[in-house]
Motif scaffolding. Structure first.
Motif, PDB file in Angstrom:
ATOM      1  N   ILE A   1       3.219  89.819  -3.303  1.00 61.79           N
ATOM      2  CA  ILE A   1       2.092  90.533  -3.912  1.00 61.79           C
ATOM      3  C   ILE A   1       2.061  90.258  -5.411  1.00 61.79           C
ATOM      4  N   PHE A   2       0.889  89.878  -5.913  1.00 68.40           N
ATOM      5  CA  PHE A   2       0.673  89.565  -7.317  1.00 68.40           C
ATOM      6  C   PHE A   2      -0.246  90.607  -7.947  1.00 68.40           C
ATOM      7  N   LYS A   3      -0.029  90.857  -9.232  1.00 63.41           N
ATOM      8  CA  LYS A   3      -0.877  91.788  -9.998  1.00 63.41           C
ATOM      9  C   LYS A   3      -1.414  91.083 -11.234  1.00 63.41           C
ATOM     10  N   LYS A   4      -2.673  91.315 -11.505  1.00 60.88           N
ATOM     11  CA  LYS A   4      -3.306  90.734 -12.673  1.00 60.88           C
ATOM     12  C   LYS A   4      -2.654  91.268 -13.947  1.00 60.88           C
ATOM     13  N   ILE A   5      -2.425  90.402 -14.901  1.00 61.50           N
ATOM     14  CA  ILE A   5      -1.866  90.804 -16.188  1.00 61.50           C
ATOM     15  C   ILE A   5      -3.017  91.123 -17.139  1.00 61.50           C
ATOM     16  N   THR A   6      -3.018  92.335 -17.663  1.00 58.70           N
ATOM     17  CA  THR A   6      -4.108  92.760 -18.525  1.00 58.70           C
ATOM     18  C   THR A   6      -3.667  92.875 -19.988  1.00 58.70           C
ATOM     19  N   GLU A   7      -2.370  92.745 -20.238  1.00 59.51           N
ATOM     20  CA  GLU A   7      -1.866  92.886 -21.609  1.00 59.51           C
ATOM     21  C   GLU A   7      -2.165  91.646 -22.423  1.00 59.51           C
TER      22      GLU A   7
ATOM     23  N   ASP B   1       7.688  97.597  -1.284  1.00 58.14           N
ATOM     24  CA  ASP B   1       8.439  96.999  -2.384  1.00 58.14           C
ATOM     25  C   ASP B   1       7.631  97.037  -3.675  1.00 58.14           C
ATOM     26  N   ALA B   2       6.313  96.869  -3.559  1.00 54.51           N
ATOM     27  CA  ALA B   2       5.431  96.889  -4.727  1.00 54.51           C
ATOM     28  C   ALA B   2       5.075  98.309  -5.167  1.00 54.51           C
ATOM     29  N   ASN B   3       5.423  99.278  -4.333  1.00 52.15           N
ATOM     30  CA  ASN B   3       5.108 100.687  -4.608  1.00 52.15           C
ATOM     31  C   ASN B   3       3.602 100.908  -4.757  1.00 52.15           C
ATOM     32  N   ILE B   4       2.854 100.305  -3.829  1.00 51.61           N
ATOM     33  CA  ILE B   4       1.408 100.496  -3.808  1.00 51.61           C
ATOM     34  C   ILE B   4       0.974 100.878  -2.395  1.00 51.61           C
ATOM     35  N   LYS B   5      -0.269 101.296  -2.261  1.00 55.86           N
ATOM     36  CA  LYS B   5      -0.841 101.654  -0.972  1.00 55.86           C
ATOM     37  C   LYS B   5      -1.771 100.541  -0.485  1.00 55.86           C
ATOM     38  N   ALA B   6      -2.093 100.588   0.784  1.00 58.56           N
ATOM     39  CA  ALA B   6      -2.963  99.564   1.366  1.00 58.56           C
ATOM     40  C   ALA B   6      -4.293  99.480   0.628  1.00 58.56           C
ATOM     41  N   GLU B   7      -4.833 100.613   0.245  1.00 53.55           N
ATOM     42  CA  GLU B   7      -6.142 100.615  -0.415  1.00 53.55           C
ATOM     43  C   GLU B   7      -6.094 100.048  -1.830  1.00 53.55           C
ATOM     44  N   ASP B   8      -4.889  99.798  -2.368  1.00 50.44           N
ATOM     45  CA  ASP B   8      -4.771  99.187  -3.686  1.00 50.44           C
ATOM     46  C   ASP B   8      -4.980  97.679  -3.650  1.00 50.44           C
ATOM     47  N   LEU B   9      -4.889  97.091  -2.470  1.00 46.80           N
ATOM     48  CA  LEU B   9      -5.073  95.645  -2.335  1.00 46.80           C
ATOM     49  C   LEU B   9      -6.538  95.266  -2.551  1.00 46.80           C
ATOM     50  N   ASP B  10      -6.781  94.250  -3.366  1.00 45.36           N
ATOM     51  CA  ASP B  10      -8.143  93.772  -3.608  1.00 45.36           C
ATOM     52  C   ASP B  10      -8.438  92.459  -2.894  1.00 45.36           C
ATOM     53  N   TYR B  11      -7.396  91.633  -2.737  1.00 41.78           N
ATOM     54  CA  TYR B  11      -7.585  90.297  -2.165  1.00 41.78           C
ATOM     55  C   TYR B  11      -6.398  89.945  -1.285  1.00 41.78           C
ATOM     56  N   LEU B  12      -6.696  89.233  -0.206  1.00 46.22           N
ATOM     57  CA  LEU B  12      -5.662  88.827   0.740  1.00 46.22           C
ATOM     58  C   LEU B  12      -5.921  87.384   1.167  1.00 46.22           C
ATOM     59  N   ASN B  13      -4.897  86.545   1.026  1.00 39.64           N
ATOM     60  CA  ASN B  13      -4.986  85.186   1.554  1.00 39.64           C
ATOM     61  C   ASN B  13      -4.103  85.144   2.791  1.00 39.64           C
ATOM     62  N   PRO B  14      -4.693  85.240   3.989  1.00 40.18           N
ATOM     63  CA  PRO B  14      -3.900  85.282   5.210  1.00 40.18           C
ATOM     64  C   PRO B  14      -3.409  83.894   5.603  1.00 40.18           C
ATOM     65  N   HIS B  15      -2.477  83.848   6.538  1.00 37.14           N
ATOM     66  CA  HIS B  15      -1.936  82.569   6.998  1.00 37.14           C
ATOM     67  C   HIS B  15      -3.007  81.775   7.750  1.00 37.14           C
ATOM     68  N   SER B  16      -3.779  82.438   8.575  1.00 41.34           N
ATOM     69  CA  SER B  16      -4.940  81.928   9.317  1.00 41.34           C
ATOM     70  C   SER B  16      -5.054  80.410   9.379  1.00 41.34           C
ATOM     71  N   THR B  17      -4.465  79.833  10.390  1.00 39.47           N
ATOM     72  CA  THR B  17      -4.392  78.376  10.495  1.00 39.47           C
ATOM     73  C   THR B  17      -5.524  77.752  11.296  1.00 39.47           C
ATOM     74  N   SER B  18      -6.327  78.566  11.991  1.00 38.22           N
ATOM     75  CA  SER B  18      -7.405  78.097  12.868  1.00 38.22           C
ATOM     76  C   SER B  18      -6.899  77.788  14.270  1.00 38.22           C
ATOM     77  N   THR B  19      -5.766  78.383  14.639  1.00 40.57           N
ATOM     78  CA  THR B  19      -5.308  78.273  16.023  1.00 40.57           C
ATOM     79  C   THR B  19      -5.830  79.458  16.827  1.00 40.57           C
ATOM     80  N   ASP B  20      -5.919  79.280  18.116  1.00 39.32           N
ATOM     81  CA  ASP B  20      -6.499  80.295  18.991  1.00 39.32           C
ATOM     82  C   ASP B  20      -5.711  81.600  18.933  1.00 39.32           C
TER      83      ASP B  20
END
Length: 416
Positions: free
Chosen positions: A410-416, A290-309
């Motif tokens: 997915i969010f993108k930094k605004i540089t303008e 949907d974002a028209n980007i590739k996996a390698e374009d991602l710089d940061y990821l906040n996963p759901h990671s709840t601390s369950t087994d």
């Protein structure tokens, strides 16, 4: 149909680490834990006796003694967070309130009010009597309604319940309202206030909560081999989504742009994650598409990671399958290690964190980490225990809920 660009122009939060965005962000970067012994009720007989509670908050100080009686804590949290975001975006200056909507999430709604009313009924005698505010304080859509009424917003308004994916779904669905020209501005977010006997007892019955009562501050430990469940949290977070041209025309401050969203389902189990991670793999890839980007374009990821087994293992494996080698380069932080699991508010809170990460170049840590679970790939860049700095352009937030609901933005930094 041409689609409009959507940006974020306001942020607000009330959570276990702070009463506003600035305070919360500082404590996140400092690696502060919000977990402590429960103060809202006597939890001494419960398996879990601690939580990540909102601290030093008195609704009467904000809303007055009369009005606060009409608001369950979940609605108080929602109004505080959305008020901050609305003020931050200067939305009161926008004249056409018919083009401003509210999509708000809550997984459980006014469960504190419901519990109190049932207890009062059980203690009473004779003719049953219930508070006339029971229904409007209990229903899940009351937060969206209260925000709309408080500010006169008359655009698309509603509530969404997909458990712990709820507020991420709100962001996704509000994004579509704006890019398809059905609204110019959307107030989105989620709130939860379920730290009571019913909430804690119910999650204890599912064996989902950590029972590390001897040291709550280190109980939430995503990816760590000694994790034993999630820490329940509470609070609210809010984002203001706005059409880019509308924001530019009024001189609004722009934090970031939303460039992709996705939602799907595991179709596997009502509470357990799919061990093969099919739904999570797909929602990641759908958001990238949907974002028209590739996996390698991602710089940061906040996963759901709840601390369950099971959850942390299934999610980490799915991230690797979805991103390939890029999974070992993208920076990650599991911030529930500090905020606890804010249930429906988690997605909005962690989206706010993604935006602040892009804005500042500072990556909040995953605290309480000592050693990777042997079933989790140790090459993942989880930012253990201490914040990092980096030049970041694109960030993704992902959340999953009981029922098998998945959502990503997915969010993108605004540089303008």
């Amino acid at each position: 149909m041409s689609q409009r660009r959507v940006v974020v122009t306001g942020l607000g939060t009330l959570n276990p680490l702070g009463h506003n965005t600035e305070e919360s962000w500082a404590n996140l970067l400092a690696g502060k834990s919000g977990a402590a012994t429960i103060q809202q009720f006597d939890a001494s007989l419960f398996k879990t006796q601690f939580a990540c509670e909102v601290k030093d908050f008195n609704g009467a100080d904000v809303f007055g003694r009369k009005d606060v009686r009409r608001l369950d804590p979940v609605m108080q949290y929602a109004l505080v967070a959305s008020d901050e975001a609305i003020a931050d975006a200067k939305l009161e200056e926008v004249e056409n309130k018919k083009r401003i909507g509210v999509f708000w999430a809550s997984g459980i709604g006014g469960i504190t009010t419901l519990q109190q009313e049932v207890q009062n009924y059980e203690r009473g005698s004779g003719t049953p009597r219930f508070n006339p505010f029971l229904v409007p304080k209990m229903i899940v859509d009351a937060s969206a309604g209260n925000i709309s009424i408080r500010h006169g917003f008359r655009g698309p308004t509603g509530a969404f319940v997909t458990a712990c994916a709820s507020s991420t779904h709100c962001i996704s669905l509000a994004y579509d309202q704006i890019r398809l020209s059905r609204a110019d501005v959307m107030v989105v977010g989620g709130a939860e206030a379920a730290i009571n006997a019913v909430g804690v007892g119910a999650f204890n019955a599912l064996k989902a909560l950590s029972t590390r009562n001897e040291d709550p501050s280190v109980a939430s430990r995503p990816f760590d081999k000694d994790r034993d469940g999630f820490v329940i949290g509470e609070g609210a977070a809010s984002l203001i989504l706005e059409d880019y041209e509308h924001a530019k025309a009024r001189g609004a401050k722009i934090y970031a742009e939303i460039i992709g969203v996705a939602q799907n389902a595991d179709a596997y189990h009502i509470t357990a994650p799919d061990p093969e991670g099919h739904g999570v793999i797909d929602v990641i890839q759908l958001a990238l598409e949907d974002a028209n980007i590739k996996a390698e374009d991602l710089d940061y990821l906040n996963p759901h990671s709840t601390s369950t087994d099971l959850g942390d293992i299934a999610e980490s494996n799915a991230i690797i399958k979805a991103l390939g080698d890029a999974a070992f380069k993208v920076k990650m932080s599991a911030t529930k290690s500090m905020t606890g699991h804010m249930i429906s508010a988690a997605g909005a809170m962690e989206s706010l964190i993604c935006i602040k990460t892009l804005q500042t170049g500072e990556i909040a840590p995953t605290i309480n980490f000592e050693e990777f679970d042997p079933q989790i790939d140790s090459r993942l860049q989880i930012t253990p225990n201490v914040k990092q700095s980096a030049d970041l352009q694109i960030a993704m937030n992902m959340n999953y809920g009981f029922g098998g609901h998945n959502s990503a933005v997915i969010f993108k930094k605004i540089t303008e």
